[in-house]
Design a protein around this motif. Structure first.
Motif, mmCIF file in Angstrom:
data_model
loop_
_atom_site.group_PDB
_atom_site.id
_atom_site.type_symbol
_atom_site.label_atom_id
_atom_site.label_comp_id
_atom_site.label_asym_id
_atom_site.label_seq_id
_atom_site.Cartn_x
_atom_site.Cartn_y
_atom_site.Cartn_z
ATOM 1 N N UNK A 25 16.232 -2.552 64.049
ATOM 2 C CA UNK A 25 15.514 -3.012 65.226
ATOM 3 C C UNK A 25 14.040 -2.759 64.962
ATOM 4 N N UNK A 26 13.187 -3.735 65.267
ATOM 5 C CA UNK A 26 11.762 -3.538 65.044
ATOM 6 C C UNK A 26 10.969 -4.155 66.190
ATOM 7 N N UNK A 27 9.766 -3.631 66.357
ATOM 8 C CA UNK A 27 8.863 -4.154 67.377
ATOM 9 C C UNK A 27 7.535 -4.506 66.728
ATOM 10 N N UNK A 28 6.878 -5.496 67.289
ATOM 11 C CA UNK A 28 5.549 -5.890 66.840
ATOM 12 C C UNK A 28 4.511 -5.096 67.632
ATOM 13 N N UNK A 29 3.251 -5.323 67.357
ATOM 14 C CA UNK A 29 2.191 -4.693 68.137
ATOM 15 C C UNK A 29 2.334 -5.139 69.591
ATOM 16 N N UNK A 30 2.143 -4.215 70.530
ATOM 17 C CA UNK A 30 2.203 -4.481 71.976
ATOM 18 C C UNK A 30 3.590 -4.912 72.451
ATOM 19 N N UNK A 31 4.635 -4.552 71.707
ATOM 20 C CA UNK A 31 6.005 -4.891 72.096
ATOM 21 C C UNK A 31 6.830 -3.616 72.192
ATOM 22 N N UNK A 32 7.657 -3.500 73.215
ATOM 23 C CA UNK A 32 8.586 -2.379 73.387
ATOM 24 C C UNK A 32 9.991 -2.942 73.480
ATOM 25 N N UNK A 33 10.966 -2.154 73.030
ATOM 26 C CA UNK A 33 12.369 -2.554 73.137
ATOM 27 C C UNK A 33 13.191 -1.383 73.628
ATOM 28 N N UNK A 34 14.182 -1.676 74.473
ATOM 29 C CA UNK A 34 15.188 -0.706 74.865
ATOM 30 C C UNK A 34 16.477 -1.097 74.161
ATOM 31 N N UNK A 35 17.067 -0.144 73.442
ATOM 32 C CA UNK A 35 18.241 -0.407 72.622
ATOM 33 C C UNK A 35 19.358 0.526 73.061
ATOM 34 N N UNK A 36 20.547 -0.032 73.284
ATOM 35 C CA UNK A 36 21.716 0.807 73.530
ATOM 36 C C UNK A 36 22.523 0.834 72.245
ATOM 37 N N UNK A 37 22.695 2.025 71.706
ATOM 38 C CA UNK A 37 23.437 2.188 70.464
ATOM 39 C C UNK A 37 24.935 2.104 70.741
ATOM 40 N N UNK A 38 25.743 1.852 69.714
ATOM 41 C CA UNK A 38 27.181 1.636 69.910
ATOM 42 C C UNK A 38 27.913 2.761 70.643
ATOM 43 N N UNK A 39 27.416 4.001 70.540
ATOM 44 C CA UNK A 39 28.108 5.125 71.158
ATOM 45 C C UNK A 39 27.524 5.504 72.526
ATOM 46 N N UNK A 53 20.015 1.777 61.802
ATOM 47 C CA UNK A 53 21.233 2.515 62.104
ATOM 48 C C UNK A 53 22.440 1.761 61.573
ATOM 49 N N UNK A 54 23.564 2.433 61.525
ATOM 50 C CA UNK A 54 24.811 1.765 61.142
ATOM 51 C C UNK A 54 25.189 0.763 62.222
ATOM 52 N N UNK A 55 25.802 -0.310 61.811
ATOM 53 C CA UNK A 55 26.241 -1.325 62.764
ATOM 54 C C UNK A 55 27.365 -0.782 63.644
ATOM 55 N N UNK A 56 28.245 0.024 63.058
ATOM 56 C CA UNK A 56 29.369 0.615 63.804
ATOM 57 C C UNK A 56 29.447 2.089 63.468
ATOM 58 N N UNK A 57 29.820 2.893 64.473
ATOM 59 C CA UNK A 57 30.036 4.322 64.254
ATOM 60 C C UNK A 57 31.470 4.648 64.597
ATOM 61 N N UNK A 58 32.097 5.489 63.795
ATOM 62 C CA UNK A 58 33.458 5.927 64.077
ATOM 63 C C UNK A 58 33.418 6.918 65.239
ATOM 64 N N UNK A 59 34.428 6.854 66.094
ATOM 65 C CA UNK A 59 34.522 7.800 67.199
ATOM 66 C C UNK A 59 34.577 9.221 66.656
ATOM 67 N N UNK A 60 33.755 10.083 67.229
ATOM 68 C CA UNK A 60 33.751 11.488 66.842
ATOM 69 C C UNK A 60 32.926 11.812 65.623
ATOM 70 N N UNK A 61 32.427 10.804 64.915
ATOM 71 C CA UNK A 61 31.635 11.048 63.708
ATOM 72 C C UNK A 61 30.190 11.369 64.065
ATOM 73 N N UNK A 62 29.519 12.087 63.176
ATOM 74 C CA UNK A 62 28.094 12.340 63.368
ATOM 75 C C UNK A 62 27.344 11.023 63.337
ATOM 76 N N UNK A 63 26.242 10.987 64.088
ATOM 77 C CA UNK A 63 25.453 9.765 64.218
ATOM 78 C C UNK A 63 24.100 9.978 63.548
#
Length: 171
Positions: A25-39, A53-63
């Motif tokens: 995920x990236x932002x340009x100058x003067x741009x903000x983003x809100x991101x909800x991660x898979x977990x 970040x990883x596209x998918x995370x296993x349940x219970x695994x470190x992030x």
């Protein structure tokens, strides 16, 4: 033989893209983003920043995520598994179990502000714990913490940018 090699190559590519791929995920100058991660954690990505970040995370695994620029993290607590959440910058790692904090990793230093919870910073084979309201500046050049203080007496906090707040004094 060529067909078998092609099938093996395509199969490897498919497994890699589905299970081991990353997303950036990236932002340009003067741009903000809100991101909800898979977990369930929320990341507020500031202008001119990048989060990988990883596209998918296993349940219970470190992030684990990688950050260049600035982001405010609201990490989802994983009480059942105690799964860690780690933010990796070019010069240190911020390890948490569920908390709210800001990381600013640009240029020669990384600045971390802990709004709530607790975090552990790991750098140059050393580590330090932070307390709520604490602000730390780590110098990559000096390979040490060059500033450490509590922000409760300040009129603003380092993460005010995510709310669109600008503070000016004597300007």
């Amino acid at each position: 033989a060529a067909s078998i090699a092609l099938l093996i190559g395509l199969g490897s590519w498919w497994v890699q893209s589905v299970f081991f791929s990353t997303v950036t995920y990236s932002t340009a100058f003067a741009e903000w983003k809100n991101i909800e991660l898979p977990e369930g954690s929320i990341v507020h990505l500031n202008a001119n920043s990048e989060l990988t970040t990883s596209r998918k995370w296993k349940d219970g695994a470190d992030r684990r995520v990688e950050l260049t620029g600035e982001a405010f993290f609201e990490v989802e607590k994983k009480l059942a598994t105690n799964a860690k959440f780690t933010v990796v910058t070019s010069d240190l790692e911020v390890e948490v179990f569920g908390t709210a904090f800001n990381v600013h990793a640009r240029g020669e230093s990384t600045k971390v502000y802990l709004e709530e919870g607790s975090v552990k910073l790991q750098y140059d084979e050393q580590e330090t714990q932070m307390a709520e309201g604490e602000y730390i500046v780590y110098s990559a050049e000096d390979q040490k913490i060059v500033s450490r203080y509590n922000r409760e007496d300040e009129k603003y906090a380092p993460q005010d940018w995510k709310d669109g707040t600008l503070m000016f004094e004597n300007e």
